[in-house]
Design a protein around this motif. Structure first.
Motif, PDB file in Angstrom:
ATOM      1  N   ASN A 126       7.801   0.828   3.471  1.00 43.34           N
ATOM      2  CA  ASN A 126       7.063   0.345   4.638  1.00 43.34           C
ATOM      3  C   ASN A 126       5.825  -0.412   4.148  1.00 43.34           C
ATOM      4  O   ASN A 126       4.795   0.200   3.865  1.00 43.34           O
ATOM      5  N   ALA A 127       5.933  -1.724   4.018  1.00 43.54           N
ATOM      6  CA  ALA A 127       4.826  -2.538   3.479  1.00 43.54           C
ATOM      7  C   ALA A 127       3.566  -2.391   4.321  1.00 43.54           C
ATOM      8  O   ALA A 127       2.460  -2.236   3.784  1.00 43.54           O
ATOM      9  N   THR A 128       3.706  -2.397   5.632  1.00 45.94           N
ATOM     10  CA  THR A 128       2.549  -2.255   6.518  1.00 45.94           C
ATOM     11  C   THR A 128       1.901  -0.894   6.345  1.00 45.94           C
ATOM     12  O   THR A 128       0.671  -0.775   6.271  1.00 45.94           O
ATOM     13  N   GLY A 129       2.688   0.154   6.259  1.00 48.54           N
ATOM     14  CA  GLY A 129       2.168   1.510   6.066  1.00 48.54           C
ATOM     15  C   GLY A 129       1.461   1.675   4.733  1.00 48.54           C
ATOM     16  O   GLY A 129       0.452   2.378   4.634  1.00 48.54           O
ATOM     17  N   ARG A 130       1.990   1.006   3.693  1.00 50.47           N
ATOM     18  CA  ARG A 130       1.343   1.100   2.378  1.00 50.47           C
ATOM     19  C   ARG A 130      -0.059   0.497   2.429  1.00 50.47           C
ATOM     20  O   ARG A 130      -1.001   1.069   1.900  1.00 50.47           O
ATOM     21  N   VAL A 131      -0.192  -0.641   3.082  1.00 51.26           N
ATOM     22  CA  VAL A 131      -1.504  -1.286   3.197  1.00 51.26           C
ATOM     23  C   VAL A 131      -2.441  -0.437   4.047  1.00 51.26           C
ATOM     24  O   VAL A 131      -3.587  -0.184   3.678  1.00 51.26           O
ATOM     25  N   ALA A 132      -1.960   0.050   5.171  1.00 53.50           N
ATOM     26  CA  ALA A 132      -2.796   0.849   6.077  1.00 53.50           C
ATOM     27  C   ALA A 132      -3.250   2.150   5.427  1.00 53.50           C
ATOM     28  O   ALA A 132      -4.371   2.609   5.658  1.00 53.50           O
ATOM     29  N   GLY A 133      -2.404   2.766   4.594  1.00 56.18           N
ATOM     30  CA  GLY A 133      -2.757   4.014   3.936  1.00 56.18           C
ATOM     31  C   GLY A 133      -3.830   3.853   2.876  1.00 56.18           C
ATOM     32  O   GLY A 133      -4.519   4.802   2.526  1.00 56.18           O
ATOM     33  N   ASN A 134      -3.957   2.658   2.337  1.00 58.16           N
ATOM     34  CA  ASN A 134      -5.005   2.307   1.384  1.00 58.16           C
ATOM     35  C   ASN A 134      -5.035   3.218   0.147  1.00 58.16           C
ATOM     36  O   ASN A 134      -6.088   3.511  -0.391  1.00 58.16           O
ATOM     37  N   VAL A 135      -3.874   3.696  -0.296  1.00 57.15           N
ATOM     38  CA  VAL A 135      -3.784   4.529  -1.499  1.00 57.15           C
ATOM     39  C   VAL A 135      -2.740   3.952  -2.462  1.00 57.15           C
ATOM     40  O   VAL A 135      -2.955   3.890  -3.663  1.00 57.15           O
ATOM     41  N   THR A 136      -1.606   3.522  -1.937  1.00 59.53           N
ATOM     42  CA  THR A 136      -0.498   3.031  -2.745  1.00 59.53           C
ATOM     43  C   THR A 136      -0.779   1.634  -3.268  1.00 59.53           C
ATOM     44  O   THR A 136      -1.191   0.752  -2.507  1.00 59.53           O
ATOM     45  N   ILE A 137      -0.537   1.434  -4.549  1.00 57.96           N
ATOM     46  CA  ILE A 137      -0.609   0.105  -5.151  1.00 57.96           C
ATOM     47  C   ILE A 137       0.796  -0.475  -5.128  1.00 57.96           C
ATOM     48  O   ILE A 137       1.733   0.138  -5.654  1.00 57.96           O
TER      49      ILE A 137
END
Length: 177
Positions: A126-137
């Motif tokens: 989930n590209a959007t979720g990765r950005v929103a979570g602000n933890v995953t690189i």
């Protein structure tokens, strides 16, 4: 580890040093914490210690589990955590943020923490979720390159020299198939 099945539910890939998992299944029995909880180590040399999951599959152990969007790829045991899921299929068990902080009051995330993905796919990506979570690189080709092969991550324990792979069986035999 090659062509293996690893099953667990809470931080079941944890420890020190380097672990490379290739062409394997990570079977989720439930969710708690994360799949990975690696503890990086300070050394006198720059190290690539961590857990690397390549060309593998992450799936719920069975359809009776109610874990859709509830499982984190990992959380940092300390701020030197390094784990990378690369070219790996993620089922719908994976939470939208991918990785998570240790806790709200003790995040254990800083500029030395690497909780990353490279070209993962499937309903758990989930590209959007990765950005929103602000933890995953989400790594680019250039960011992933230093971790892309066994020779680039396995090091001599006292010198840090890369390429410590003579002990690895390059032609593993798979029994029972």
């Amino acid at each position: 580890m090659y062509n293996s099945t690893v099953a667990g539910q809470t931080d079941f890939l944890y420890g020190f040093g380097t672990l490379w998992i290739q062409s394997s299944l990570l079977s989720l029995r439930s969710c708690g914490g994360g799949i990975t909880a690696w503890k990086g180590t300070n050394t006198t040399f720059v190290n690539h210690y961590g857990v690397y999951i390549h060309d593998s599959f992450v799936r719920a152990a069975n359809s009776s589990l109610n874990i859709v969007s509830k499982c984190a790829l990992g959380r940092p045991w300390n701020a030197l955590h390094r784990s990378i899921f690369a070219n790996t299929y993620l089922d719908d068990s994976i939470e939208p943020s991918g990785y998570i902080k240790w806790s709200a009051t003790d995040p254990r995330v800083n500029g030395n923490t690497t909780m990353a993905e490279y070209k993962d796919y499937g309903p758990g990506w989930n590209a959007t979720g990765r950005v929103a979570g602000n933890v995953t690189i989400v790594m680019t080709d250039a960011e992933y390159a230093p971790y892309s092969t066994l020779e680039k991550v396995f090091q001599e324990p006292f010198t840090g020299k890369f390429g410590n792979t003579k002990w690895i069986d390059r032609k593993p035999v798979v029994h029972g198939n």
